[in-house]
Design a protein around this motif. Structure first.
Motif, PDB file in Angstrom:
ATOM      1  N   LEU A  29       0.825  -1.199   0.000  1.00 41.04           N
ATOM      2  CA  LEU A  29       0.000   0.000   0.000  1.00 41.04           C
ATOM      3  C   LEU A  29       0.864   1.256   0.000  1.00 41.04           C
ATOM      4  N   PHE A  30       0.367   2.280  -0.692  1.00 45.53           N
ATOM      5  CA  PHE A  30       1.026   3.584  -0.619  1.00 45.53           C
ATOM      6  C   PHE A  30       1.026   4.073   0.825  1.00 45.53           C
ATOM      7  N   GLY A  31      -0.135   4.054   1.474  1.00 50.50           N
ATOM      8  CA  GLY A  31      -0.221   4.253   2.914  1.00 50.50           C
ATOM      9  C   GLY A  31      -0.224   5.691   3.388  1.00 50.50           C
ATOM     10  N   ASP A  32      -0.739   5.866   4.614  1.00 48.72           N
ATOM     11  CA  ASP A  32      -0.846   7.191   5.223  1.00 48.72           C
ATOM     12  C   ASP A  32       0.521   7.789   5.535  1.00 48.72           C
ATOM     13  N   ARG A  33       1.437   6.978   6.048  1.00 55.13           N
ATOM     14  CA  ARG A  33       2.753   7.509   6.420  1.00 55.13           C
ATOM     15  C   ARG A  33       3.506   8.023   5.196  1.00 55.13           C
ATOM     16  N   ARG A  34       3.411   7.292   4.098  1.00 54.73           N
ATOM     17  CA  ARG A  34       4.100   7.724   2.883  1.00 54.73           C
ATOM     18  C   ARG A  34       3.507   9.038   2.378  1.00 54.73           C
ATOM     19  N   LEU A  35       2.175   9.155   2.429  1.00 53.75           N
ATOM     20  CA  LEU A  35       1.520  10.385   1.988  1.00 53.75           C
ATOM     21  C   LEU A  35       1.928  11.565   2.861  1.00 53.75           C
ATOM     22  N   SER A  36       1.875  11.378   4.182  1.00 52.15           N
ATOM     23  CA  SER A  36       2.242  12.452   5.102  1.00 52.15           C
ATOM     24  C   SER A  36       3.681  12.894   4.895  1.00 52.15           C
ATOM     25  N   ALA A  37       4.591  11.920   4.761  1.00 50.95           N
ATOM     26  CA  ALA A  37       6.002  12.252   4.572  1.00 50.95           C
ATOM     27  C   ALA A  37       6.232  12.977   3.249  1.00 50.95           C
ATOM     28  N   PHE A  38       5.491  12.591   2.214  1.00 51.93           N
ATOM     29  CA  PHE A  38       5.674  13.212   0.910  1.00 51.93           C
ATOM     30  C   PHE A  38       5.219  14.668   0.912  1.00 51.93           C
ATOM     31  N   ILE A  39       4.017  14.931   1.440  1.00 54.23           N
ATOM     32  CA  ILE A  39       3.529  16.309   1.400  1.00 54.23           C
ATOM     33  C   ILE A  39       4.351  17.218   2.303  1.00 54.23           C
ATOM     34  N   ALA A  40       5.017  16.639   3.316  1.00 55.17           N
ATOM     35  CA  ALA A  40       5.873  17.442   4.187  1.00 55.17           C
ATOM     36  C   ALA A  40       7.092  17.968   3.433  1.00 55.17           C
ATOM     37  N   THR A  41       7.508  17.274   2.365  1.00 56.14           N
ATOM     38  CA  THR A  41       8.718  17.668   1.631  1.00 56.14           C
ATOM     39  C   THR A  41       8.438  18.687   0.531  1.00 56.14           C
ATOM     40  N   LEU A  42       7.173  18.902   0.183  1.00 57.45           N
ATOM     41  CA  LEU A  42       6.861  19.786  -0.935  1.00 57.45           C
ATOM     42  C   LEU A  42       7.042  21.250  -0.547  1.00 57.45           C
ATOM     43  N   PRO A  43       7.621  22.047  -1.422  1.00 56.40           N
ATOM     44  CA  PRO A  43       7.780  23.474  -1.118  1.00 56.40           C
ATOM     45  C   PRO A  43       6.445  24.201  -1.208  1.00 56.40           C
ATOM     46  N   PRO A  44       6.335  25.362  -0.554  1.00 60.92           N
ATOM     47  CA  PRO A  44       5.114  26.157  -0.650  1.00 60.92           C
ATOM     48  C   PRO A  44       4.809  26.531  -2.095  1.00 60.92           C
ATOM     49  N   ARG A  45       3.534  26.698  -2.365  1.00 61.63           N
ATOM     50  CA  ARG A  45       3.035  27.145  -3.666  1.00 61.63           C
ATOM     51  C   ARG A  45       3.110  26.086  -4.757  1.00 61.63           C
ATOM     52  N   GLN A  46       3.629  24.906  -4.449  1.00 58.93           N
ATOM     53  CA  GLN A  46       3.643  23.863  -5.461  1.00 58.93           C
ATOM     54  C   GLN A  46       2.239  23.283  -5.623  1.00 58.93           C
ATOM     55  N   ASN A  47       1.928  22.825  -6.816  1.00 60.83           N
ATOM     56  CA  ASN A  47       0.633  22.207  -7.095  1.00 60.83           C
ATOM     57  C   ASN A  47       0.574  20.855  -6.400  1.00 60.83           C
ATOM     58  N   LEU A  48       0.031  20.847  -5.192  1.00 60.25           N
ATOM     59  CA  LEU A  48       0.060  19.624  -4.388  1.00 60.25           C
ATOM     60  C   LEU A  48      -0.726  18.481  -5.003  1.00 60.25           C
ATOM     61  N   PRO A  49      -1.952  18.686  -5.494  1.00 61.61           N
ATOM     62  CA  PRO A  49      -2.672  17.556  -6.108  1.00 61.61           C
ATOM     63  C   PRO A  49      -1.917  16.908  -7.261  1.00 61.61           C
ATOM     64  N   ALA A  50      -1.326  17.733  -8.135  1.00 62.47           N
ATOM     65  CA  ALA A  50      -0.577  17.179  -9.260  1.00 62.47           C
ATOM     66  C   ALA A  50       0.646  16.410  -8.773  1.00 62.47           C
ATOM     67  N   ALA A  51       1.324  16.947  -7.756  1.00 61.55           N
ATOM     68  CA  ALA A  51       2.511  16.279  -7.232  1.00 61.55           C
ATOM     69  C   ALA A  51       2.159  14.951  -6.572  1.00 61.55           C
ATOM     70  N   VAL A  52       1.054  14.926  -5.835  1.00 57.33           N
ATOM     71  CA  VAL A  52       0.627  13.681  -5.180  1.00 57.33           C
ATOM     72  C   VAL A  52       0.276  12.629  -6.226  1.00 57.33           C
ATOM     73  N   CYS A  53      -0.475  13.024  -7.252  1.00 59.96           N
ATOM     74  CA  CYS A  53      -0.832  12.065  -8.307  1.00 59.96           C
ATOM     75  C   CYS A  53       0.410  11.504  -8.981  1.00 59.96           C
ATOM     76  N   GLU A  54       1.380  12.363  -9.272  1.00 61.69           N
ATOM     77  CA  GLU A  54       2.611  11.897  -9.913  1.00 61.69           C
ATOM     78  C   GLU A  54       3.351  10.914  -9.009  1.00 61.69           C
ATOM     79  N   GLU A  55       3.366  11.196  -7.700  1.00 62.32           N
ATOM     80  CA  GLU A  55       4.028  10.297  -6.761  1.00 62.32           C
ATOM     81  C   GLU A  55       3.311   8.946  -6.695  1.00 62.32           C
ATOM     82  N   VAL A  56       1.983   8.961  -6.707  1.00 60.40           N
ATOM     83  CA  VAL A  56       1.217   7.711  -6.676  1.00 60.40           C
ATOM     84  C   VAL A  56       1.450   6.909  -7.939  1.00 60.40           C
ATOM     85  N   TRP A  57       1.437   7.567  -9.112  1.00 59.84           N
ATOM     86  CA  TRP A  57       1.682   6.852 -10.375  1.00 59.84           C
ATOM     87  C   TRP A  57       3.066   6.212 -10.351  1.00 59.84           C
TER      88      TRP A  57
END
Length: 203
Positions: free
Chosen positions: A148-176
């Motif tokens: 599973l991708f999992g909650d911990r992986r999601l939380s850790a990933f969004i913590a690394t993203l810089p401000p103003r980045q397109n978070l939905p697009a970045a999350v989708c790319e990470e999941v793919w």
């Protein structure tokens, strides 16, 4: 399903949810729930009370072995203050300079039993912080090893993203990238991202 609307001139409700099952029965329950959210939201501002009222209506009509998860967040844009309640949905995240925190509120999914109470809590989205609501299609995506991708992986990933980045697009790319070539998530992916401008107190 997802929706947002003004409950009054100073507060906006954000709703995200998921219905078990597929096909016409699930679609009908989804449509009913969305309509109830709008109807109840015009009468009540408190998200916990909204979920309790919706639950009692859904119980009467939902097919056996089906239920609805739902998260309601009521935002006051001028201050960033939020009130929220959760009916068994994925726990939302708030990301800021201090990292990522989870918003906890207890409550059973809608449609299981009448007369349920839903815990209501408060938080504040500070300037520069963002709130992320999402569906389980993200955390339940699996790779070729069936991990599973999992909650911990999601939380850790969004913590690394810089401000103003397109978070939905970045999350989708990470999941793919996690699922691998030729594999798609087994469920839908839905996200609400509400970000407070770091330079403006209420936008």
């Amino acid at each position: 399903f997802y929706d947002c609307f003004y409950v009054d001139s100073d507060h906006i409700a954000f709703i995200i949810g998921d219905v078990t099952g597929k096909g016409i029965p699930a679609a009908l329950i989804m449509a009913t729930t969305v309509s109830l959210v709008r109807f109840v939201g015009e009468q009540l501002q408190a998200p916990g009370a909204m979920l309790a009222r919706i639950n009692d209506r859904v119980v009467a009509d939902i097919p056996e072995k089906m239920f609805v998860t739902c998260m309601i967040v009521v935002l006051e844009p001028s201050t960033g203050r939020i009130r929220f309640a959760n009916a068994g949905h994925n726990l939302p995240y708030v990301r800021g300079d201090g990292g990522v925190r989870t918003l906890h509120a207890r409550g059973m999914p809608l449609g299981l039993m009448a007369g349920m109470d839903y815990e209501e809590n408060e938080d504040t989205i500070a300037p520069g912080e963002l709130l992320m609501l999402y569906s389980d299609g993200i955390v339940e995506a699996r790779n070729q090893r069936r991990e599973l991708f999992g909650d911990r992986r999601l939380s850790a990933f969004i913590a690394t993203l810089p401000p103003r980045q397109n978070l939905p697009a970045a999350v989708c790319e990470e999941v793919w990238g996690f699922t691998g070539e030729g594999l798609q998530p087994e469920d839908d992916i839905t996200m609400f991202v509400i970000e407070r401008d770091p330079d403006d107190g209420g936008q």
